[in-house]
Design a protein around this motif. Structure first.
Motif, short mmCIF file in Angstrom:
data_model
loop_
_atom_site.label_atom_id
_atom_site.label_comp_id
_atom_site.label_asym_id
_atom_site.label_seq_id
_atom_site.Cartn_x
_atom_site.Cartn_y
_atom_site.Cartn_z
N ASP A 166 22.36 1.97 13.35
CA ASP A 166 20.84 2.32 13.31
C ASP A 166 20.02 1.34 14.42
O ASP A 166 19.28 1.72 15.02
CB ASP A 166 20.34 2.43 12.16
N ASP A 180 13.81 1.53 5.47
CA ASP A 180 15.02 1.41 6.14
C ASP A 180 16.10 1.42 4.88
O ASP A 180 17.09 1.89 4.98
CB ASP A 180 15.09 0.20 7.13
N TRP A 227 15.87 7.53 14.58
CA TRP A 227 16.32 8.33 13.52
C TRP A 227 15.06 9.59 13.16
O TRP A 227 13.92 9.27 13.09
CB TRP A 227 16.64 7.47 12.29
N TRP A 240 20.07 10.92 15.35
CA TRP A 240 19.24 10.17 16.06
C TRP A 240 18.92 10.87 17.34
O TRP A 240 19.84 11.43 18.01
CB TRP A 240 19.60 8.61 16.36
N ASP A 286 18.38 2.50 17.94
CA ASP A 286 17.11 2.36 18.14
C ASP A 286 16.61 1.91 19.17
O ASP A 286 15.70 1.90 19.78
CB ASP A 286 16.48 1.82 16.69
#
Length: 396
Positions: A251, A381, A261, A267, A255
């Motif tokens: 992640d 998160d 996401w 994503w 990112d």
């Protein structure tokens, strides 16, 4: 030869809900080999009979044409199709010409919206530049490639047969053919995989220029070759703590590269979201065609007979190949709505919740697993790592 149903289930009247997105899912049940972790409704040549069984791509396509004709007649005036997803199995085994025939069969019976998203899954080893050129000419707008990993030892554990670099080259070939939307699938948590193995796979997907990545924790499904190896202690079961750490690593890397996401396991770059899957998660409707495919229209969910031979046999009598169905009551629909919407970055509208559920949601916010964003509840998160628990706590 599979046992055929004595009488296919008779669907009740289907009334598409006005204003809801309407899509088509097409299931292609053929694979060249079976991956050790897979429990999908797929069949290799060794698992199927000869041409007389109907369990061939040609027999499947003939059945699909009949099912689509029966589906269109059953729905009456169906909404324009806004998304199509051809999945499997391995749709790319049909070749570009076969997949073009699938789209032609759909257009024969359904109207497509002017901006319809048309996706096919593809295994990298059954693609080529000519394949992608043919798909674009046929009208496909999106391709989803199964990569899983770039680490050879991870691919071997998963029984994947493509070379580590082939999915990346396939992604570039799709882009050169004019596809703006290309997805790569990853699996994390395979026994023997390291953090660096995963990060190299993520970096490779980013460098290939795709606008969408799906990443799934390895699940050991009953009845698979992987499950048998775990049961015999030939391989360790995936570790929950390792899976959580891997999720956080991928992640963070995605990112930082501009892929954010939008669903717990997906994503994308802005505009790269899979609209078909968003329809599943956000209350859309779809007709599922093909062996074992599921559909959902107007509160009724159904599923087709699973074996390609049974599918072909039922359709040869011009009957819908429905194995069974259920009509969802308000309570069941509510549970599923909450369960799916809470996984979205777009958030769960608090208006969907009852008073008791809102009180429980407030406690989950205090625990740091949800955050309130106006009239929406969005997973934090940490909440994404515990999404299933969040759903259970909301709906208790």
């Amino acid at each position: 030869m599979p046992v055929l149903p004595a009488q296919p289930a008779q669907l009740p009247e289907l009334m598409p809900a006005p204003g809801a997105p309407f899509g088509l899912y097409i299931h292609v049940p053929f694979c060249a080999t079976r991956c050790g972790y897979c429990d999908f409704n797929t069949y290799t040549p060794a698992e199927l009979g000869g041409a007389s069984s109907g369990a061939t791509p040609a027999g499947w396509l003939a059945g699909l044409r009949t099912e689509l004709a029966l589906a269109a007649a059953r729905l009456g005036t169906a909404p324009p199709v806004s998304t199509i997803f051809v999945g499997g199995g391995t749709p790319s085994l049909l070749g570009a010409a076969g997949l073009a025939e699938v789209l032609d069969a759909i257009r024969e019976h359904f109207a497509l919206s002017s901006d319809a998203e048309v996706t096919t899954e593809a295994n990298p080893e059954s693609t080529s530049p000519a394949f992608f050129d043919g798909l674009r000419s046929a009208g496909y707008t999106r391709v989803s490639l199964g990569m899983q990993s770039t680490a050879p030892h991870v691919l071997a554990t998963l029984d994947r047969v493509h070379s580590p670099g082939r999915p990346l080259e396939a992604a570039r070939e799709a882009s050169r053919a004019g596809f703006e939307h290309v997805n790569i699938d990853l699996i994390y948590g395979t026994p023997g995989e390291s953090d660096d193995d995963l990060l190299r796979s993520v970096d490779a997907a980013i460098e290939a220029g795709v606008d969408h990545v799906s990443a799934y924790a390895l699940i050991v499904e009953d009845g698979t070759a992987l499950a048998r190896k775990v049961r015999r202690h030939e391989l360790p079961a995936p570790d929950d703590d390792v899976l959580a750490r891997r999720y956080e690593l991928l992640d963070q890397r995605l990112d930082a590269a501009g892929l954010r996401w939008y669903e717990v396991s997906n994503w994308s770059r802005p505009g790269g979201e899979c609209r078909h899957n968003l329809g599943y998660w956000a209350g859309g409707q779809w007709w599922g065609a093909g062996p074992g495919a599921h559909g959902y229209v107007g509160g009724t969910r159904w599923w087709n007979v699973k074996h390609p031979s049974a599918y072909a046999a039922v359709l040869s009598d011009r009957r819908l190949p429905v194995a069974d169905f259920e009509t969802l009551d308000r309570a069941t629909s509510h549970v599923e709505d909450v369960m799916l919407r809470v996984r979205l970055r777009a958030g769960l509208p608090t208006a969907l919740l009852g008073d008791d559920e809102r009180a429980r949601a407030a406690r989950i916010v205090d625990d740091g697993l949800l955050r309130a964003d106006g009239d929406l509840l969005v997973l934090t998160d940490r909440g994404r790592l515990l999404a299933d628990a969040v759903v259970r706590d909301l709906l208790v």
